[in-house]
Structures are given as C-alpha cells and as structure tokens.
Design a protein around this motif. Structure first.
Motif, PDB file in Angstrom:
ATOM      1  N   LEU A   5      18.579 -96.876  62.209  1.00 39.56           N
ATOM      2  CA  LEU A   5      19.392 -97.834  61.892  1.00 39.56           C
ATOM      3  C   LEU A   5      19.746 -98.260  60.662  1.00 39.56           C
ATOM      4  CD1 LEU A   5      17.755-100.177  64.918  1.00 39.56           C
ATOM      5  CD2 LEU A   5      19.816 -98.558  65.093  1.00 39.56           C
ATOM      6  N   ILE A   6      18.935 -98.130  59.698  1.00 42.42           N
ATOM      7  CA  ILE A   6      19.426 -98.348  58.237  1.00 42.42           C
ATOM      8  C   ILE A   6      20.306 -97.543  57.880  1.00 42.42           C
ATOM      9  CG2 ILE A   6      18.557 -98.635  56.031  1.00 42.42           C
ATOM     10  CD1 ILE A   6      15.950 -99.534  56.982  1.00 42.42           C
ATOM     11  N   ARG A   7      20.190 -96.219  58.036  1.00 42.69           N
ATOM     12  CA  ARG A   7      20.908 -95.289  57.492  1.00 42.69           C
ATOM     13  C   ARG A   7      22.277 -95.266  58.397  1.00 42.69           C
ATOM     14  NH1 ARG A   7      24.082 -90.671  59.781  1.00 42.69           N
ATOM     15  NH2 ARG A   7      24.007 -88.955  58.452  1.00 42.69           N
ATOM     16  N   LEU A   8      22.384 -95.631  59.684  1.00 41.41           N
ATOM     17  CA  LEU A   8      23.670 -95.560  60.272  1.00 41.41           C
ATOM     18  C   LEU A   8      24.435 -96.876  59.699  1.00 41.41           C
ATOM     19  CD1 LEU A   8      22.691 -94.660  63.997  1.00 41.41           C
ATOM     20  CD2 LEU A   8      23.981 -93.400  62.369  1.00 41.41           C
ATOM     21  N   SER A   9      23.804 -98.142  59.764  1.00 40.63           N
ATOM     22  CA  SER A   9      24.451 -99.328  59.098  1.00 40.63           C
ATOM     23  C   SER A   9      25.193 -99.031  57.935  1.00 40.63           C
ATOM     24  CB  SER A   9      23.424-100.232  58.981  1.00 40.63           C
ATOM     25  OG  SER A   9      22.844-100.583  60.198  1.00 40.63           O
ATOM     26  N   ILE A  10      24.378 -98.444  56.879  1.00 40.30           N
ATOM     27  CA  ILE A  10      24.969 -98.085  55.449  1.00 40.30           C
ATOM     28  C   ILE A  10      26.207 -97.260  55.802  1.00 40.30           C
ATOM     29  CG2 ILE A  10      24.428 -97.023  53.540  1.00 40.30           C
ATOM     30  CD1 ILE A  10      21.658 -97.878  53.630  1.00 40.30           C
ATOM     31  N   VAL A  46      22.105 -82.228  58.572  1.00 44.96           N
ATOM     32  CA  VAL A  46      21.589 -81.647  60.142  1.00 44.96           C
ATOM     33  C   VAL A  46      20.138 -82.157  60.157  1.00 44.96           C
ATOM     34  CG1 VAL A  46      20.875 -79.322  60.896  1.00 44.96           C
ATOM     35  CG2 VAL A  46      23.060 -79.513  59.809  1.00 44.96           C
ATOM     36  N   GLN A  47      19.245 -82.235  59.149  1.00 43.35           N
ATOM     37  CA  GLN A  47      17.824 -82.573  59.297  1.00 43.35           C
ATOM     38  C   GLN A  47      17.779 -83.857  59.661  1.00 43.35           C
ATOM     39  OE1 GLN A  47      15.912 -81.586  55.331  1.00 43.35           O
ATOM     40  NE2 GLN A  47      17.070 -79.979  55.264  1.00 43.35           N
ATOM     41  N   PHE A  48      18.624 -84.713  59.192  1.00 47.61           N
ATOM     42  CA  PHE A  48      18.511 -86.020  59.607  1.00 47.61           C
ATOM     43  C   PHE A  48      18.459 -86.294  61.265  1.00 47.61           C
ATOM     44  CE2 PHE A  48      20.788 -90.197  61.299  1.00 47.61           C
ATOM     45  CZ  PHE A  48      19.800 -91.119  60.838  1.00 47.61           C
ATOM     46  N   TRP A  49      19.524 -85.800  61.752  1.00 46.60           N
ATOM     47  CA  TRP A  49      19.767 -85.835  63.127  1.00 46.60           C
ATOM     48  C   TRP A  49      18.429 -85.137  64.025  1.00 46.60           C
ATOM     49  CZ3 TRP A  49      22.262 -89.604  65.335  1.00 46.60           C
ATOM     50  CH2 TRP A  49      23.207 -90.083  64.466  1.00 46.60           C
ATOM     51  N   LEU A  50      18.181 -83.799  63.480  1.00 45.55           N
ATOM     52  CA  LEU A  50      17.119 -83.064  64.214  1.00 45.55           C
ATOM     53  C   LEU A  50      15.678 -83.824  64.083  1.00 45.55           C
ATOM     54  CD1 LEU A  50      18.099 -79.356  63.142  1.00 45.55           C
ATOM     55  CD2 LEU A  50      18.240 -80.468  65.235  1.00 45.55           C
TER      56      LEU A  50
END
Length: 370
Positions: free
Chosen positions: A317-322, A293-297
């Motif tokens: 982008l790094i988090r989404l790629s992983i 939740v915190q990531f997206w908010l």
C-alpha cells in the motif's frame, strides 16, 4: 533462515529501491516547473521522414506549416514510398515556398533503412537547428517550434520533447499505449534532469546539425535499422548538452495503433534497439524492470502464503500510494490524467507484455521500418 524469510527481506529491498526511484529520481521531474525562457527566433529546419504517409501528410502537415515562428523550413523526406506521398509533398511545396523535398530512392546497401533517408534530409537542411517529428504527428499548438527552440543555448545542443498519443474512448489498447508513453517520458525526462540522458523520441526532439556531423551521423549504428532517435541520443547526449522541454504548448500528438498486433511489433523493434544502448544505461533499465517484476511476484507470493502478510500488505500500500502520487502529478503535466485510475492493472499488463516481447525477440527478429 527459512526461504520465506529470505523472500521477505528481498521484498523489503525491492520496495525500498522502488521508493527511492519514485521519490528521488522521478520526483525531480515531477516537481520541476517548465522553464520560463526567452523565445528563440533562430531559423530552424523541421525534418519529417515519410514512407507511404500520403494521408497523414494531408492531415497533419498544415499544423506544422502554420507554426508561429519567423523563419523555418520544412524538409520533407520521401523514403521510397509506393503510394502518393511524393505527389502530396509536391502539392504542398507548390503552395509554400519554405518546403523542401528530398526524394530518396531505394539503395540496396541501405534497403529499408530510415537512417539513410534521414541522413540525406539532414544534409539538405539549410539551418543548424533541426527539429524532428513524424508524418503522423500534430503539434498541439502553434507555438511548438518556439517552445522547443527556446531551450537551445551555447551549452545545450539537444532538446528532448514529449510526443504523446491521442485519446480513444473505451479502448484498453489506447490506455496501455498511452501509459507506456507516459512512463517512458517520465523516465527519460527524470534521468536527463539527473544528468544522465539516455534517449529521446523522434516524434518530438531537436538537435544541432553540427552535433550530427561531429558524431559522424548514424555511422556507429547504421546496421541497426531502428534507433534513428533513441539510439542516436544515447550515443551523443552528455550531462551538459541536453535540455528537456515539457511545457504543454511544446507537445506533439499522434494517433496510436488500433491493432494490438501492430503495436506489439512496434514495441518489439523498440526493445531490440535498447540492446544497443550504452552498457550503464542497459543495466539501469534492466534493474528498473527487474524490480517491477519482483515487486509484484514477491508481493503475490508472500500474501498467498500469509507470510508476515500484515507487513507485506502495508508495504504494498505504501509503494502503490507513492506511485499513485508520482504518476498522478506526471499525468497532469503530460495530459494523461485519465490513466491513473487503472495504474496497477496497466503496470502489470505492460510488464507482462514486455516479458513476452523479450522472449519472442530471442526466437525471431522483428520487422523494421515499413
């Protein structure tokens, strides 16, 4: 330090925590190959508890009857059904000598409690190895029993399997349900590999009968009407007694809910059960959800106000790629590759629904076992 700087550093911590989760926790499952074990030919009792499941038994029971295993019985538990479930069971039993029927009558003390019916079925089982599934589940191969049983040994008394859902074309609800099933499986498989097993799913799991009685069955949570699978595993699983089975011949598949309200009520029951997990598991799961939740908010807020937006965007982008890499590999293992293209949308949708369910459960209690 300005509030935006504080939020930025908080965001850095959240991203770091999620990278650790995906790479080092989920990665242990992602890169693990199915174990090549000697086929187990020990006798087993396959246990199926059914309440008003006449049509599903007609449809799916033959796939269990025709399993490629030398000795197994099928214990069919009729949990006070008011349709033709018992008659269907009797018809199959007349044709197959290895089917045993346990007809459970409603008892006021345990009204609507599946655990009571399951306890009677387990007591009636004649073999020490117990393999569980649901009336609406279909083993994907004739080797389901052998694959699951091959993980039992002197130390392992629990085997956690994968119970997926069948694919429905052009259905967003179907994708959401299967994504939730995928993420749940990745999580409980991964933590079991890290010697922290905390749950299993009743659609596909096995344990020893002696383990059930050593733990006094469901007595510690009999008043909780749900949790005959995950809550029991949370109680009895230890770092040394639990194995996982994710070879593709070991999967089961069941038709998912086609009505959003019905699925929502089902998820409400599951989330209610999780509140009875061991304290350390509740904290762990709460932290995983909180970081999502915190990531997206925080990412949305920092990008909107353009605070260090280049760094924030790079971290997103790094988090989404992983995440894409991890879940693409997991989806390949668990036959869910079509879900990956919608990954961010499904994640946001799912965590929003989970928040809604949590709030709703504070207001009213969900309806339980049929």
């Amino acid at each position: 330090m300005q509030i935006l700087d504080i939020l930025f550093y908080l965001f850095l911590g959240v991203v770091f925590s999620q990278v650790i989760l995906y790479v080092f926790v989920y990665g242990k499952f992602i890169f693990k190959k199915p174990a090549q074990l000697t086929a187990c030919e020990a006798p087993v009792s396959v246990i199926i508890c059914a309440k008003n499941e006449a049509e599903n038994l007609k449809r799916f029971l033959p796939d269990i009857i025709h399993q490629n295993h030398p000795v197994f019985e099928i214990v069919l538990i009729n949990d006070s059904s008011n349709d033709d479930t018992l008659e269907v069971m009797k018809t199959f039993a007349e044709q197959h000598a290895n089917i045993k029927i346990v007809d459970v009558k409603a008892v006021e003390t345990f009204w609507g409690n599946k655990k009571y019916a399951l306890t009677l079925g387990i007591k009636a089982a004649k073999h020490n190895l117990l393999l569980f599934s649901d009336a609406d589940c279909k083993p994907v191969s004739k080797h389901w029993i052998r694959e699951m049983l091959s993980h039992f040994n002197g130390q392992k008394s629990i085997v956690l399997g994968f119970g997926g859902h069948t694919k429905v074309k052009r259905s967003l609800l179907n994708k959401l349900i299967r994504f939730e099933t995928l993420t749940t499986a990745v999580r409980y498989f991964s933590f079991a590999l890290h010697r922290m097993p905390y749950m299993g799913v009743g659609r596909n799991m096995a344990y020893k009968k002696e383990l059930f009685f050593d733990a006094n069955g469901f007595i510690n949570h009999m008043r909780v009407k749900s949790g005959d699978d995950d809550l029991f595993i949370n109680q009895v699983a230890t770092p040394g007694n639990t194995a996982i089975c994710f070879s593709k011949n070991s999967f089961t598949a069941s038709p998912p809910k086609t009505n959003f309200k019905e699925w929502l009520n089902q998820k409400r029951r599951h989330i209610t059960t999780a509140s009875y997990y061991r304290f350390k598991h509740k904290i762990l799961l709460a932290l995983i959800y909180a970081f999502q939740v915190q990531f997206w908010l925080l990412a949305t807020l920092l990008l909107i106000v353009s605070h260090k937006w280049q760094i924030v965007l790079a971290l997103v982008l790094i988090r989404l790629s992983i995440q894409y890499i991890v879940f693409a590999l997991a989806a390949k293992k668990l036959n869910s590759k079509d879900l990956i293209v919608l990954l961010p949308f499904l994640e946001i949708f799912l965590i929003s629904i989970q928040l809604f369910i949590f709030i709703t459960n504070l207001i009213s209690k969900p309806i339980h076992w049929k």
